[in-house]
Scaffold this active site. Structure first.
Site, PDB file in Angstrom:
ATOM      1  N   GLU A  18      46.186  36.766  43.959  1.00 60.41           N
ATOM      2  CA  GLU A  18      47.508  37.251  44.318  1.00 60.41           C
ATOM      3  C   GLU A  18      47.309  38.640  44.934  1.00 60.41           C
ATOM      4  O   GLU A  18      46.658  39.491  44.327  1.00 60.41           O
ATOM      5  CB  GLU A  18      48.382  37.337  43.063  1.00 60.41           C
ATOM      6  CG  GLU A  18      49.810  37.677  43.406  1.00 60.41           C
ATOM      7  CD  GLU A  18      50.734  37.752  42.184  1.00 60.41           C
ATOM      8  OE1 GLU A  18      50.286  37.425  41.065  1.00 60.41           O
ATOM      9  OE2 GLU A  18      51.884  38.161  42.374  1.00 60.41           O
TER      10      GLU A  18
ATOM     11  N   LYS B  30      44.867  43.706  35.780  1.00 61.28           N
ATOM     12  CA  LYS B  30      45.413  44.523  36.858  1.00 61.28           C
ATOM     13  C   LYS B  30      46.428  45.531  36.331  1.00 61.28           C
ATOM     14  O   LYS B  30      46.465  46.663  36.768  1.00 61.28           O
ATOM     15  CB  LYS B  30      46.106  43.626  37.877  1.00 61.28           C
ATOM     16  CG  LYS B  30      45.197  43.160  38.982  1.00 61.28           C
ATOM     17  CD  LYS B  30      45.991  42.325  39.958  1.00 61.28           C
ATOM     18  CE  LYS B  30      45.257  41.032  40.227  1.00 61.28           C
ATOM     19  NZ  LYS B  30      46.087  39.987  40.777  1.00 61.28           N
TER      20      LYS B  30
ATOM     21  N   ARG C 192      37.638  32.750  31.110  1.00 64.64           N
ATOM     22  CA  ARG C 192      37.640  33.969  31.908  1.00 64.64           C
ATOM     23  C   ARG C 192      36.549  34.915  31.411  1.00 64.64           C
ATOM     24  O   ARG C 192      36.061  34.796  30.286  1.00 64.64           O
ATOM     25  CB  ARG C 192      38.993  34.664  31.825  1.00 64.64           C
ATOM     26  CG  ARG C 192      39.388  35.041  30.401  1.00 64.64           C
ATOM     27  CD  ARG C 192      40.784  35.632  30.309  1.00 64.64           C
ATOM     28  NE  ARG C 192      40.838  36.950  30.903  1.00 64.64           N
ATOM     29  CZ  ARG C 192      41.639  37.275  31.922  1.00 64.64           C
ATOM     30  NH1 ARG C 192      42.465  36.396  32.416  1.00 64.64           N
ATOM     31  NH2 ARG C 192      41.628  38.491  32.404  1.00 64.64           N
TER      32      ARG C 192
HETATM   33  P1  ATP Z   1      44.813  39.861  36.071  1.00 60.60           P
HETATM   34  O1  ATP Z   1      44.798  39.097  34.787  1.00 60.60           O
HETATM   35  O2  ATP Z   1      43.853  40.958  36.108  1.00 60.60           O
HETATM   36  O3  ATP Z   1      46.178  40.299  36.499  1.00 60.60           O
HETATM   37  P2  ATP Z   1      45.115  37.620  37.729  1.00 60.60           P
HETATM   38  O4  ATP Z   1      44.659  36.356  37.114  1.00 60.60           O
HETATM   39  O5  ATP Z   1      46.561  37.876  37.698  1.00 60.60           O
HETATM   40  O6  ATP Z   1      44.286  38.821  37.146  1.00 60.60           O
HETATM   41  P3  ATP Z   1      44.813  36.648  40.350  1.00 60.60           P
HETATM   42  O7  ATP Z   1      44.833  37.384  41.623  1.00 60.60           O
HETATM   43  O8  ATP Z   1      45.936  35.732  40.049  1.00 60.60           O
HETATM   44  O9  ATP Z   1      44.654  37.733  39.233  1.00 60.60           O
HETATM   45  O10 ATP Z   1      43.430  35.894  40.151  1.00 60.60           O
HETATM   46  C1  ATP Z   1      42.755  35.205  41.152  1.00 60.60           C
HETATM   47  C2  ATP Z   1      41.765  34.284  40.506  1.00 60.60           C
HETATM   48  O11 ATP Z   1      40.835  35.011  39.709  1.00 60.60           O
HETATM   49  C3  ATP Z   1      42.445  33.289  39.594  1.00 60.60           C
HETATM   50  O12 ATP Z   1      41.911  32.012  39.852  1.00 60.60           O
HETATM   51  C4  ATP Z   1      42.093  33.755  38.217  1.00 60.60           C
HETATM   52  O13 ATP Z   1      42.001  32.690  37.328  1.00 60.60           O
HETATM   53  C5  ATP Z   1      40.749  34.436  38.435  1.00 60.60           C
HETATM   54  N1  ATP Z   1      40.505  35.467  37.424  1.00 60.60           N
HETATM   55  C6  ATP Z   1      41.301  36.504  37.109  1.00 60.60           C
HETATM   56  N2  ATP Z   1      40.788  37.210  36.080  1.00 60.60           N
HETATM   57  C7  ATP Z   1      39.625  36.600  35.740  1.00 60.60           C
HETATM   58  C8  ATP Z   1      38.611  36.845  34.750  1.00 60.60           C
HETATM   59  N3  ATP Z   1      38.698  37.865  33.885  1.00 60.60           N
HETATM   60  N4  ATP Z   1      37.555  36.012  34.706  1.00 60.60           N
HETATM   61  C9  ATP Z   1      37.441  34.989  35.571  1.00 60.60           C
HETATM   62  N5  ATP Z   1      38.352  34.700  36.512  1.00 60.60           N
HETATM   63  C10 ATP Z   1      39.434  35.490  36.610  1.00 60.60           C
HETATM   64 MG    MG Z   2      47.504  35.844  38.021  1.00 59.03          MG
END
Ligand code: ATP
Ligand code: MG
Length: 609
Positions: free
Chosen positions: A51, A292, A282
């Site tokens: 995102e 984030k 994760r």
């Molecule tokens: P955050 O939890 O930091 O806000 P997010 O999941 O909202 O991260 P996205 O931009 O939606 O951030 O994530 C993009 C991709 O990265 C998604 O497929 C998500 O599952 C993966 N991702 C995010 N955090 C992790 C993590 N800690 N380990 C592995 N993959 C991750």
């Molecule tokens: Mg997300």
């Protein structure tokens, strides 16, 4: 168990780590099985769907390496898809930074840079189709009524009074929603699935909401925006993704994923075979926060010097820190991929960086805390060129010269007035080897009125020059580095250390339960702050756990060659660690180096600096 052969993909971390066996994982096994049965005719298409609402962090690196890596191992491809369904939080600034970070990690999406917003027309057309099939309806309840009627894990939801609106009325309302006739929140479009489903995600999920907001790509064209669950699976199907890999929190969303695209495929709206969703654990890493929301808090609160502060667990920060893409791949390979949550100790990441840098970085000399060494039997004006290997294991990288003169810089802590037991460096009467030079014996030292040592004196043994026959026969235990006072360059060095001083910042028990190491703790995900949501165990402010010594800026002396290093060039400073010429501030006339990682893991032994 099938008797399919174990997949043997090429190594993603090839050259640097040759010989190490490739661990298989459940995703590699699934793909191998799909290839064997021909489910997707041998195609492997994955995607990384960030995102664009912030910068990527170390956790994203795991997902990127997994998705792009699996595709590459199988001759497939991975799409970069911006999941831009929330116009309020997203921005092109983030998109460009995200794309640059993925490229920095070494991956290429080719022509496949996509956006969920590319599919707004299709998504809307499908929404009307769902309505026409009687599979979706416009709900006009207030947000709080919607929430209240959703039920709980133990109680079924209540059906909306609008659930059996006639198709024509739903279609009319949906079109008027799209035309902008209603304010935000007046209506939502919901799928009609099952309000009594034990899976809350299937209780008539909302798929469209009204939001009068400009979108960074579609501008003011839309005032209804599709929601994540609806958008994601359809985007996957439209792009003919085969394996849609996401983190575990989406496991309970999988039935909805399958329902939406299954219905559309049954209706001839999407092509089969459909993508399938797989969940993996994760990355949870100690001594940082990977969310984030928390990273934004640190930047906005001024606790770090921006998103690309080398201490930040972001990929832009990692790059400035001197971490390497290969190091991240090595790390990802070492931690593997599993289906259950666990914690990885920060030292595993640091070790991976260290191992990669050890193999790749040329050696240089820097004296971080200089004190003058005067060789009393060495004439002023005499200069001896000493040869230093650029890499002890890689003679092909050549050598360089350092001019030994009468006055040298050595490290302040390589001299002791009163040496403690087991101290093998300089002390009155003691002998050491000046690395790549001669053996010297300490004859005395000078102090200023405050008692601080200002210079060390010594004599040099002419018969001990390194590299000459017989010279090495003189065994001395200490071997210290040095720079000529004449020629050494002054530089700014930033000594970075861990951003937090505890393994689980903000957790009620930030040491993970036993006051021991993070590795001991193996704390369950719920007991410590993890991803997006606030964990119940978090009762303290994670900012209270910041390490006050995570950045120290010093003036040091470096060898002349280093002053001309290119930005982002990485080196081992002998006996100190791995350093990188700062991406932003290093330049002609102003050498600036950042410490990526120390030579050995010194955390917890009080010698982090
Ligand atoms: P955050 O939890 O930091 O806000 P997010 O999941 O909202 O991260 P996205 O931009 O939606 O951030 O994530 C993009 C991709 O990265 C998604 O497929 C998500 O599952 C993966 N991702 C995010 N955090 C992790 C993590 N800690 N380990 C592995 N993959 C991750
Ligand atoms: Mg997300």
């Amino acid at each position: 168990m099938s008797d399919a052969p174990t997949p043997r993909p090429p190594r993603p971390v090839a050259a640097r780590d040759a010989g190490a066996p490739v661990a298989s994982n459940f995703l590699r096994a699934i793909i191998a099985e799909d290839n064997r049965t021909g489910r997707y005719d041998g195609r492997v298409v994955t995607r990384f769907p960030p995102e664009p609402n912030g910068y990527l962090h170390y956790g994203h690196a795991k997902s990127i390496i997994l998705n792009f890596g699996l595709a590459a191992e199988n001759g497939g491809r991975c799409h970069l898809r911006f999941d831009d369904t929330n116009p309020l939080k997203e921005d092109v600034e983030f998109e460009d930074a995200i794309a640059a970070s993925v490229r920095w990690l070494g991956y290429d999406w080719g022509a496949h840079r996509h956006h969920a917003s590319d599919y707004y027309d299709d998504l809307y057309r499908f929404a009307e189709w769902f309505v026409a099939q009687g599979l979706a309806y416009v709900d006009s309840q207030s947000a709080s009524d919607l929430r209240a009627s959703r039920g709980t894990l133990t109680e079924p939801g209540r059906e909306s009074p609008h659930r059996s609106r006639p198709v024509a009325e739903n279609l009319d309302l949906l079109r008027r929603m799209k035309a902008g006739e209603f304010p935000d929140g007046a209506h939502v479009l919901r799928l009609r699935i099952d309000m009594a489903s034990p899976n809350v995600n299937l209780r008539d999920p909302a798929i469209y909401r009204i939001r009068h907001a400009s979108h960074h790509r579609t501008g003011d064209r839309w005032c209804v925006y599709p929601l994540y669950d609806y958008t994601h699976c359809i985007s996957d199907a439209l792009e003919r993704i085969t394996h849609s890999i996401c983190t575990l929190e989406f496991q309970d969303h999988r039935p909805l994923y399958d329902w939406v695209i299954g219905k559309l495929a049954d209706g001839g709206m999407l092509e089969r075979p459909l993508p399938r969703q797989y969940e993996f654990a994760r990355l949870n890493l100690t001594y940082v926060v990977l969310s984030k929301r928390r990273l934004i808090q640190m930047v906005d609160g001024g606790h770090v010097d921006g998103w690309d502060d080398p201490r930040m667990p972001t990929l832009v920060g990692a790059r400035r820190r001197g971490y390497t893409p290969e190091g991240f791949r090595l790390f990802a390979e070492r931690i593997g991929v599993s289906k259950s949550d666990s914690w990885i100790d920060m030292s595993v990441l640091e070790d991976a960086m260290r191992d990669d840098l050890n193999a790749s970085a040329q050696r240089r000399i820097a004296v971080l805390d200089p004190i003058r060494l005067v060789i009393e039997n060495f004439d002023a004006g005499r200069v001896e060129a000493c040869r230093l290997p650029n890499h002890p294991q890689k003679p092909e990288l050549g050598t360089r010269e350092l001019a030994l003169g009468r006055e040298l810089w050595i490290e302040r802590d390589d001299f002791a007035e009163q040496p403690p037991k087991g101290y093998f460096r300089l002390a009155p009467g003691a002998e050491v080897r000046l690395r790549y030079g001669y053996v010297v014996r300490c004859t005395g030292y000078d102090k200023d009125p405050d008692g601080r040592v200002t210079a060390v004196r010594c004599t040099l043994d002419e018969t001990t020059r390194s590299g000459t026959p017989g010279a090495e026969a003189r065994k001395v235990k200490g071997n210290i580095h040095w720079l000529p006072v004449d020629g050494a360059v002054e530089a700014e060095i930033r000594l970075y250390d861990r951003l937090f001083r505890v393994p689980f910042p903000g957790a009620r028990d930030p040491w993970g339960g036993r006051g021991g190491t993070a590795a001991d703790a193996a704390a369950p995900a719920a007991a410590v702050p993890g991803g997006d949501d606030d964990a119940e165990g978090a009762e303290r402010d994670f900012l209270d756990d910041l390490n006050p010594d995570s950045k120290r800026v010093i003036r040091a002396r470096i060898e002349p060659a280093l002053a001309h290093a290119a930005r982002e060039e990485r080196f081992q400073f002998e006996r100190h660690g791995y350093f990188v010429a700062d991406l932003a501030d290093h330049g002609p006339g102003r050498p600036v180096f950042n410490r990526a990682v120390t030579l050995k893991d010194s955390w917890g032994r009080g010698s982090g600096g």
